[in-house]
Design an enzyme around this catalytic site. Sequence first.
Site, mmCIF file in Angstrom:
data_model
loop_
_atom_site.group_PDB
_atom_site.id
_atom_site.type_symbol
_atom_site.label_atom_id
_atom_site.label_comp_id
_atom_site.label_asym_id
_atom_site.label_seq_id
_atom_site.Cartn_x
_atom_site.Cartn_y
_atom_site.Cartn_z
ATOM 1 N N CYS A 135 0.758 -1.427 0.083
ATOM 2 C CA CYS A 135 0.182 -0.112 -0.094
ATOM 3 C C CYS A 135 0.778 1.276 0.198
ATOM 4 O O CYS A 135 1.690 1.373 1.005
ATOM 5 C CB CYS A 135 -1.007 0.049 1.214
ATOM 6 S SG CYS A 135 -1.695 1.590 1.397
ATOM 7 N N CYS A 195 -0.639 5.867 6.935
ATOM 8 C CA CYS A 195 -1.844 5.306 7.769
ATOM 9 C C CYS A 195 -1.531 4.542 9.004
ATOM 10 O O CYS A 195 -0.835 3.987 9.517
ATOM 11 C CB CYS A 195 -2.347 4.244 6.798
ATOM 12 S SG CYS A 195 -3.880 3.503 7.112
ATOM 13 N N CYS A 209 -1.455 0.050 9.558
ATOM 14 C CA CYS A 209 -0.217 -0.844 9.461
ATOM 15 C C CYS A 209 0.945 -0.307 10.060
ATOM 16 O O CYS A 209 1.170 0.730 9.914
ATOM 17 C CB CYS A 209 -0.185 -1.128 8.084
ATOM 18 S SG CYS A 209 -1.259 -2.437 7.241
ATOM 19 N N CYS A 234 -7.920 -0.884 0.676
ATOM 20 C CA CYS A 234 -7.020 -1.234 1.593
ATOM 21 C C CYS A 234 -6.597 -2.643 1.313
ATOM 22 O O CYS A 234 -7.490 -3.667 1.156
ATOM 23 C CB CYS A 234 -7.595 -1.029 3.011
ATOM 24 S SG CYS A 234 -6.727 -1.863 4.197
ATOM 25 N N GLN A 244 -14.974 -11.251 15.933
ATOM 26 C CA GLN A 244 -13.458 -11.162 15.357
ATOM 27 C C GLN A 244 -13.307 -10.932 13.867
ATOM 28 O O GLN A 244 -13.944 -11.367 13.197
ATOM 29 C CB GLN A 244 -12.865 -12.569 15.557
ATOM 30 C CG GLN A 244 -12.891 -13.043 17.016
ATOM 31 C CD GLN A 244 -11.713 -12.678 17.875
ATOM 32 O OE1 GLN A 244 -10.935 -11.808 17.198
ATOM 33 N NE2 GLN A 244 -11.656 -12.539 19.188
ATOM 34 N N GLU A 246 -19.577 -12.199 30.864
ATOM 35 C CA GLU A 246 -19.234 -10.911 29.988
ATOM 36 C C GLU A 246 -19.647 -9.875 30.380
ATOM 37 O O GLU A 246 -20.945 -9.691 30.869
ATOM 38 C CB GLU A 246 -19.449 -11.389 28.496
ATOM 39 C CG GLU A 246 -19.646 -10.114 27.192
ATOM 40 C CD GLU A 246 -18.504 -9.433 27.329
ATOM 41 O OE1 GLU A 246 -17.361 -10.007 27.072
ATOM 42 O OE2 GLU A 246 -18.474 -8.131 27.141
ATOM 43 N N ASP A 305 -10.025 -14.806 28.513
ATOM 44 C CA ASP A 305 -9.567 -14.144 27.046
ATOM 45 C C ASP A 305 -9.988 -12.720 27.597
ATOM 46 O O ASP A 305 -10.829 -12.120 27.034
ATOM 47 C CB ASP A 305 -10.693 -14.538 25.902
ATOM 48 C CG ASP A 305 -10.104 -13.792 24.468
ATOM 49 O OD1 ASP A 305 -9.077 -13.094 24.839
ATOM 50 O OD2 ASP A 305 -10.779 -14.138 23.548
ATOM 51 N N CYS A 362 -4.488 -10.825 24.414
ATOM 52 C CA CYS A 362 -3.879 -10.069 23.311
ATOM 53 C C CYS A 362 -2.932 -9.015 23.674
ATOM 54 O O CYS A 362 -2.638 -8.105 23.055
ATOM 55 C CB CYS A 362 -5.211 -9.227 22.739
ATOM 56 S SG CYS A 362 -5.988 -8.360 24.151
#
Length: 467
Positions: A71, A77, A80, A165, A288, A338, A394, A421
């Site tokens: 890109c 941007c 990324c 993109c 996700q 949750e 998670d 994460c």
Amino acid sequence: MKKNDVVTVEVTDIGIGGEGIGKVDGYTLFIKDAVIGDTVEVKVMKAKKNYGYARLMRIVKESAFRVSARCPEARRCGGCQIQEMDYRKQLEFKNTKVRNNLIRLGSVEEELLDQIMEPIAGMEEPFRYRNKAQFPIGVDKEGNLIAGFYAGRTHQIIPVPNRDCVLGVPENKVILDQILDYMREEKISAYDEERHKGLVRHVLVRYGFTTKEIMVCLIINGDKLPCSEKLLEKLTKIPGMTSITYNINKEKTNVIMGSKVCPLWGQTYITDYIGNVKYQISPLSFYQVNPVQTEVLYGTALEYAGLTGKETVWDVYCGIGTISLFLAQKAQKVYGVEIVPQAIEDAKHNAEINEITNAEFFVGKAEEVLPEYYADYAKEHPGEHARADVIVVDPPRKGCERSVLDTMVQMEPERIVYVSCDSATLARDVKYLRENGYEIRKVKATDMFPMSVHVETVVLLSQLKQK
Ligand code: SAH
């Protein structure tokens, strides 16, 4: 070193944000867009006592790990961070990040990690993996309508070249072209964030990788989309179009979506699958964004859970129940916890459409629901305590609250599967669990977001008293 100094430096390391790190006479410089192995000429932008930030001016010698970005806006941007780094090097960087955090912050012995760490799961094709895109709509300096992405850390819209993109599906371009044509032809204004004026704020596109169903939702600063029939004429021609809606957001806010979704055409949701579990996804649902790697990640979680069909399993921080429903097929009973009520609505609905009847969901903070469940159980069953065979967590980036970890330990699960994460908070929590009767048995990182610096990790811990 001081501001505006220009120096030549060899990049010898990668920072946590994917930036290059080089040293000049012992002084550390962080250089965005420089790749490990490059020799670069840089200009110092900000100089602190022991370290500074520099801007890449010229590449003097290219690293063997440098590739050309797909890109042209990859540097500007915010989407990324490491598109110019060879994909294999990206994977190595992510794996090392997880490993180092477990060693430094988790006090896990290197020799142990050498034995238990599995190779990182990367993608065969690390582009066009995202099933969701949210494009801000605006105007350029000449007043032309643009659709794009925000530049890193700002709200300046960078038009996506050709509106395509490279992380998203090619359908995005077709959809954006049609929407911008409609806006031009019907003189529909783009939203101006600063003046809080104008109509179209964002375009949300979701694509079902398995079903090929497409959802488009226009987020507008108003109650109605004028001449919407003209828009529908254009969009409904696109193969796979399943759901067209608009969402009302009249607030002066950075939050993209408002709470009200109005149907324009077709269904208000699309359907997609992860493994053999079916999900109905509406514009407001969490889902996700990389379905291919989600299946890989949850496959690892399922493998680590080691279910035989007899287990009672808890899925804490369960979101829309993606992991819960995956596990329910192999367990006797699954409990999900949750904080977001709408997510639990989705979880229950998804259980229903998959005819999964052994999953139960609780709305609330994990740090409240879990200890309360444990206390209530003891009251109702004198002399006993609540137990689980397997607990899956998670959590969001900040990791698990201490009270969640404490209750987990009290429930004496044979196995804990920790999906994370953020490997720094994972390491912190692993350390605590190791001090409280658990041992780390397996680790596997998964690349859910190629070209970005994020990395997901699954860790298996089991009770120390058994092997
Ligand atoms: N496993 C889920 C997503 C996990 S993301 C999936 O794959 O769909 C982390 C989730 O934790 C989010 O859904 C977030 O809403 C929820 N969450 C954040 N803080 C929480 C808390 N204190 N208690 C319970 N859930 C929480």
